[in-house]
Design an enzyme around this catalytic site. Structure first.
Site, PDB file in Angstrom:
ATOM      1  N   PRO A 216       0.842  -1.202   0.000  1.00  0.00           N
ATOM      2  CA  PRO A 216       0.000   0.000   0.000  1.00  0.00           C
ATOM      3  C   PRO A 216       0.876   1.251   0.000  1.00  0.00           C
ATOM      4  O   PRO A 216       1.607   1.501   0.943  1.00  0.00           O
ATOM      5  CB  PRO A 216      -0.808  -0.117   1.293  1.00  0.00           C
ATOM      6  CG  PRO A 216      -0.165  -1.166   2.105  1.00  0.00           C
ATOM      7  CD  PRO A 216       0.781  -1.951   1.253  1.00  0.00           C
ATOM      8  N   ASP A 394       5.990   2.438   1.732  1.00  0.00           N
ATOM      9  CA  ASP A 394       5.118   1.280   1.960  1.00  0.00           C
ATOM     10  C   ASP A 394       4.489   1.416   3.343  1.00  0.00           C
ATOM     11  O   ASP A 394       5.172   1.297   4.360  1.00  0.00           O
ATOM     12  CB  ASP A 394       5.958   0.003   1.864  1.00  0.00           C
ATOM     13  CG  ASP A 394       5.132  -1.268   2.046  1.00  0.00           C
ATOM     14  OD1 ASP A 394       3.970  -1.180   2.510  1.00  0.00           O
ATOM     15  OD2 ASP A 394       5.660  -2.345   1.712  1.00  0.00           O
ATOM     16  N   HIS A 395       3.195   1.640   3.358  1.00  0.00           N
ATOM     17  CA  HIS A 395       2.536   1.933   4.629  1.00  0.00           C
ATOM     18  C   HIS A 395       2.376   0.701   5.518  1.00  0.00           C
ATOM     19  O   HIS A 395       1.988   0.796   6.668  1.00  0.00           O
ATOM     20  CB  HIS A 395       1.172   2.588   4.368  1.00  0.00           C
ATOM     21  CG  HIS A 395       0.739   3.549   5.446  1.00  0.00           C
ATOM     22  ND1 HIS A 395       0.791   3.243   6.782  1.00  0.00           N
ATOM     23  CD2 HIS A 395       0.273   4.823   5.386  1.00  0.00           C
ATOM     24  CE1 HIS A 395       0.348   4.270   7.499  1.00  0.00           C
ATOM     25  NE2 HIS A 395       0.038   5.240   6.671  1.00  0.00           N
ATOM     26  N   ARG A 396       2.695  -0.465   4.983  1.00  0.00           N
ATOM     27  CA  ARG A 396       2.715  -1.631   5.874  1.00  0.00           C
ATOM     28  C   ARG A 396       3.870  -1.487   6.851  1.00  0.00           C
ATOM     29  O   ARG A 396       3.849  -2.028   7.961  1.00  0.00           O
ATOM     30  CB  ARG A 396       2.947  -2.928   5.063  1.00  0.00           C
ATOM     31  CG  ARG A 396       1.776  -3.342   4.196  1.00  0.00           C
ATOM     32  CD  ARG A 396       2.138  -4.572   3.388  1.00  0.00           C
ATOM     33  NE  ARG A 396       3.323  -4.355   2.551  1.00  0.00           N
ATOM     34  CZ  ARG A 396       3.854  -5.276   1.765  1.00  0.00           C
ATOM     35  NH1 ARG A 396       3.330  -6.494   1.719  1.00  0.00           N
ATOM     36  NH2 ARG A 396       4.906  -5.005   1.027  1.00  0.00           N
TER      37      ARG A 396
END
Lengths: 428, 362
Positions: A216, A394-396
C-alpha cells in the site's frame, strides 16, 4: 401374481414434514388407475390432491381423515394386478425434502434409465461445435479473426479444450502480453500497431504490478528552496576534487536520501512474507538505486554501501553507474541489491509524481525540476530556485509520521546542505 | 381484469374459435404437415407436463413448474429458431426445451434432483433451466454480444415471465441489448401472475410498451395463438439477424396451473378467471382449425393421443428409474480445485451415507 404396493406420503412442497389427510376419494375394494386422484391432503402450503402411482385395487387406507401424518408414512396400499416392469422397477422411497427420517422413508437403489422416447417433431441438427468451430470465447475469436489466425489450427491450452487468448497470440508469433491485450480491441474493428513487451519492459511491468498491488503506497510532497544548495554546487564545481565530474543537484538529493536512510533505518528495509508470518528486514547498508532512462528502457542500478561515500565519491559513483547502464554494460550485480531508490523526473521537466516502489523496497524518492518560483523570504516575495520532492513509502512498514520525518529531513538537508554537513562534521 | 382491451390490441392470426384472422403486417404460411407437427408438439408437451405434475405429487419429483396453457407461446417461438441460435429458458419452458430436441427425461432430471443441469447447452443451442428470476435475460444479451463479435447471423431468444420484468436483471439486459444493438429477442410470456401477484398490482404500463423506453420495438401478441407467435417471433429474429437489434415480444397468455407444485392458486385467484382462459386454450383452437380445414382428422388426433399416452408411460418409468448420483458428487463442481475444508465435508458426508443399510429401507 398380484403384489401389494404401498404409497407413502410424499413431500409435495419443498421441505414439508407432514400433512393432514382431508378426504379420501376411494375406499378399500375400489379399482384405481395410475394417476387417479385418491386423496386430498393439506400441507402448510397448499391443499392438493394426490394421484395414485399404481393401478389395481385399493387394499387398505392406513390413515383416517383428519389425521396429521409425517412425510414418508404409508397412507394407502394398492393390490396391483400383476408385477409390471414399471412396478418392479421403481424405488419405494419418496423424495424426502430435508432431514425427515422415518421408518419408511429411505432406500437407496440406483437404476438404469431405459432408452427410447418419443421425440419432438424433427429439428435440423445443430452442428457439432467441436467440428464446426474451435471452442473459444467471442473476444478470442474476434482477436483471431483480426490477426488472420484460423482458430482451428491453434492448439488449445484451456482447461476445457478451449483456445485462449494466449494461444492465439502464440500462434500469431507474438507473446501474450498486456500491450497486445490493450491493442486488440481498438475502435473501428482493426487492430492498431502491436508492440511486443519483452526484456526490460517486461521486467518493469512485472515489477510494477507486483509492487503496486502488494504494497500500500503513500506519497507525500514537499517544496524546497534550493538557493543554498545551488550555491554549494557551484562552489563544488570549481573545486579541484570534482574535476571531470558532473556535479548536478541530483548528487545532493542522493546524499540527502542516504542520510535520511541512515537516520531512519526503517525506510531502508524489506517486507518479507513467510509461512510463519511477516517480518521486516532492516538493511545494514544503504544500497542507493538510481532510476536511469536508458535506450533499453528503465533500469535501476544501485550504488552499494552509499552511506560510506562522501559527496564527491558519491558523485563519481553516480556518474559511473549511469554511464555504465546507458552503455548497456550494467552487470546483474549493478541491477540488483538496491535497498532504496531515487528517481529524477526533473530532467523531463516534471515537478512531482507518485513513484511506485521497487519490489522489496519500502521507499522511493522522486526529485522534480528546479525552477525559479515566487517564494516568500522575510515577508517579501522573491524568485527562488524551487524543487519538489515526492516520497512514496510502503505503509505496511512506514507510518505517516516516520515517512514525513524522513522527507522533512531530506528537505532540510537540501535547504542548507553546507550547514548540515558542518553540523555532521562537528557531531563526529 | 382488463385484458379484453389488451387482447384486442394483440397480434392474432387464429381466433380462440379457431378462425383464421388476417393481419396487414404479420402473416404466416405453413404447410399441412408443419401445422400438424405444431399440434403434436403442443399435445405431447402438455402430456409431459401433466405427468410430471402427477409424479411430483407421488414424491418422484422434488418440484415441478407447470407450463400448462403456455404451449403455443413456447413451442411457437422456439420453432422459429435455427440450429445455430441459442435459447435461454426459465424453469417453465418445457415447450422450448422440447422444441430444441431436448428429451423429457433430460429436462425432468433436475426436478428430481439427480443433476444440476441435464444437457450440454452448447450441443443443444439451449441453456439449462435458470431458476433465478430474470437472470437468463442477461445471459442472453451477453451471448448475443458474443455473436456480434463473431460476425454471425445467429440470434438469441431469452425467455422470462411478466414477474421478471419487475426485476433489475431484465431491465439491465434491455439496456445492454439496446445500446449494443445485440441480436436478441426478449420473449416475455405474460402469464398474468407472479406467483400470487396479479399483473395490475405490479405495473401500470403494458409490458411491451416498455421497450420504447429502451429504444427498441415491443410487440404484443396473443400468446395462445401459435401462428401469431410464430409470425411475430420470426420477424423479431430476422430483425436481430440483420443488425436491427433487440425486440421485446410480449406473449399474452395465462398460467393455467399453480406457480409450482409448492403453490396453491385457489388461495388467491378466482375460478371464473380460469374459465375465461380455458376458452382461449392454445391447443383447442389449433385443433378446431386443423379439423375445419381438413388438415387433420379424428384418426390423426386419436393417434396423437395414443402417442401422448405412451410418452407419459415412458416419462413415468424413466423418471422412477433414473440413476441416483453419488451424494458426494455435489462437491465436484463447487470449486475448480478441491481444498481441505471441502475434502473434510466430502469425507463426512461419505461416512454418513455409509452408515445406512445398503440397498434397503432403514
Amino acid at each position: 401374481m398380484s403384489e401389494l404396493r404401498v404409497f407413502t406420503l410424499p413431500d409435495v412442497g419443498e421441505g414439508l414434514t407432514e400433512a393432514e389427510i382431508l378426504r379420501w376419494h376411494v375406499r378399500p375394494g375400489d379399482v384405481v388407475r395410475v394417476n387417479d386422484m385418491v386423496v386430498e391432503i393439506e400441507t402448510a402450503k397448499a391443499s392438493v390432491e394426490l394421484p395414485c402411482p399404481y393401478a389395481g385395487t385399493v387394499d387398505e387406507l392406513h390413515v383416517a381423515e383428519g389425521m396429521i401424518v409425517p412425510v414418508g408414512s404409508p397412507i394407502i396400499s394398492i393390490r396391483t394386478a400383476d408385477s409390471s416392469p414399471a412396478a418392479s422397477n421403481e424405488r419405494q422411497s419418496v423424495l424426502v425434502g430435508y432431514g425427515v427420517r422415518t421408518d419408511a422413508s429411505v432406500t437407496r437403489r440406483a437404476r438404469r434409465a431405459p432408452d427410447g422416447m418419443a421425440a419432438p417433431a424433427p429439428v435440423p441438427e445443430r452442428e457439432d461445435p467441436a467440428v464446426g468451430r474451435a471452442r473459444a470465447k467471442p473476444l478470442v475469436r474476434k482477436l483471431a479473426r483480426d490477426l488472420g489466425i484460423d482458430l482451428g489450427s491453434v492448439t488449445p491450452s484451456g482447461q476445457h479444450g478451449e483456445v485462449t487468448r494466449a494461444d492465439v497470440m502464440r500462434a500469431s508469433g507474438g507473446e501474450a502480453t498486456p500491450a497486445a491485450i490493450s491493442a486488440a480491441p481498438s475502435p473501428g474493428g482493426h487492430a492498431g500497431e502491436r508492440i511486443s513487451v519483452r526484456g526490460v519492459q517486461r521486467a518493469m511491468a512485472d515489477a510494477m504490478v507486483q509492487s503496486a498491488f502488494t504494497a500500500p503506497h503513500v506519497t507525500e510532497w514537499v517544496d524546497v528552496d534550493m538557493a543554498r544548495a545551488m550555491e554549494v554546487l557551484s562552489k563544488l564545481r570549481e573545486h579541484p576534487s570534482s574535476a571531470n565530474l558532473r556535479i548536478s543537484p541530483m548528487i545532493l538529493v542522493a546524499a540527502g536520501l542516504v542520510r535520511a536512510a541512515v537516520e531512519q533505518p526503517i525506510i531502508n528495509s524489506t517486507w518479507v512474507d513467510t509461512p510463519e508470518g511477516a517480518h521486516v528486514v532492516l538493511h545494514r547498508d544503504v544500497n542507493l538505486g538510481i532510476a536511469a532512462d536508458t535506450p533499453r528502457g528503465l533500469l535501476v542500478p544501485s550504488i552499494k554501501a552509499a552511506s560510506a561515500l562522501g559527496i564527491v565519491d558519491l558523485a563519481r559513483a553516480v556518474q559511473l553507474l549511469i554511464e555504465t547502464a546507458r552503455a548497456g554494460r550494467a552487470t546483474p550485480a549493478d541491477l540488483t541489491g538496491g535497498t532504496i531508490t531515487l528517481t529524477n523526473i526533473g530532467v523531463f521537466g516534471i515537478d512531482g509524481g507518485t513513484p511506485i516502489l521497487n519490489p522489496g523496497q519500502t521507499a522511493i524518492l522522486a526529485m522534480g525540476r528546479i525552477l525559479d518560483r515566487p517564494w516568500v523570504v522575510d515577508g517579501h516575495v522573491v524568485a527562488r530556485p524551487v524543487m519538489q520532492l515526492s516520497l512514496s513509502f510502503d505503509h505496511r512498514v512506514i507510518d505517516g509520521a516516520t515517512g514525513s520525518r524522513a522527507l522533512r529531513s531530506i528537505a532540510d538537508f537540501l535547504g542548507d546542505p553546507a550547514l548540515a554537513l558542518v553540523i555532521e562534521a562537528v557531531d563526529r | 381484469m382488463s385484458d379484453g382491451i389488451r387482447a384486442g390490441a394483440a397480434i392474432q392470426l387464429l381466433s380462440p374459435e379457431g378462425e383464421r384472422v388476417s393481419n396487414t403486417h404479420y402473416d404466416i404460411s405453413l404447410g399441412d404437415a408443419e401445422l400438424r407437427d405444431l399440434y403434436r408438439d403442443m399435445v405431447l408437451v402438455r402430456r409431459i407436463d401433466t405427468e410430471a405434475t402427477a409424479l411430483q405429487r407421488q414424491g418422484e419429483l422434488g418440484l415441478w413448474a407447470s407450463s400448462l396453457g403456455q404451449e403455443a407461446a413456447q413451442v411457437g417461438s422456439a420453432r422459429c429458431l435455427r440450429p445455430g441460435d441459442f435459447a435461454f429458458p426459465t424453469y417453465r419452458e418445457h415447450g422450448v426445451t422440447w422444441s430444441r430436441g431436448i428429451k423429457p427425461l433430460e429436462f425432468l432430471a433436475m426436478f428430481r434432483g439427480v443433476t444440476n443441469g441435464g444437457w450440454d447447452p452448447i450441443e443443444r443451442g439451449c441453456a439449462i433451466y435458470t431458476i433465478v428470476i430474470g437472470n437468463q435475460a442477461l445471459h442472453g444479451a451477453g451471448y448475443a454480444m458474443g455473436i456480434q463479435l463473431d460476425d454471425s447471423d445467429d440470434a438469441v431468444i431469452a425467455y422470462f415471465g411478466d414477474g421478471a420484468t419487475d426485476e433489475g436483471d431484465v431491465n439491465e439486459a434491455f439496456v445492454f441489448g439496446s445500446v449494443f444493438n445485440a441480436p436478441v429477442v426478449f420473449f416475455c410470456q405474460n402469464n398474468q401472475w407472479a406467483i400470487s401477484q396479479p399483473r395490475e398490482r405490479r405495473s401500470r404500463a403494458p409490458i411491451h410498451e416498455r421497450a420504447a423506453g429502451f429504444g427498441f420495438p415491443g410487440v404484443l401478441v396473443d400468446g395462445n395463438d401459435i401462428l401469431a407467435v410464430m409470425a411475430v417471433t420470426r420477424e423479431a429474429l430476422d430483425r436481430a439477424r440483420t443488425g436491427g437489434g433487440p425486440t421485446l415480444v410480449e406473449a399474452y397468455t395465462y398460467r393455467m396451473a399453480a406457480h409450482t407444485t409448492s403453490d396453491d392458486p385457489t388461495r388467491y385467484r378466482r375460478a371464473e378467471e380460469l374459465e375465461i382462459w380455458r376458452l382461449r386454450d392454445p391447443i383447442e383452437r389449433l385443433k378446431v382449425f386443423l379439423a375445419r380445414q381438413g388438415i387433420a382428422d379424428r384418426h390423426y388426433f386419436d393417434q396423437i393421443e395414443q402417442e401422448a399416452d405412451e410418452l407419459a408411460v415412458h416419462v413415468r418409468d424413466g423418471v422412477r428409474s433414473m440413476p441416483e448420483p453419488e451424494a458426494t458428487s455435489m462437491f465436484d463442481h463447487v470449486y475448480a480445485e478441491s481444498h481441505t475444508l471441502l475434502e473434510e465435508q466430502r469425507r463426512h458426508l461419505h461416512e454418513y451415507e455409509a452408515s445406512f443399510v445398503p440397498g434397503g429401507s432403514a
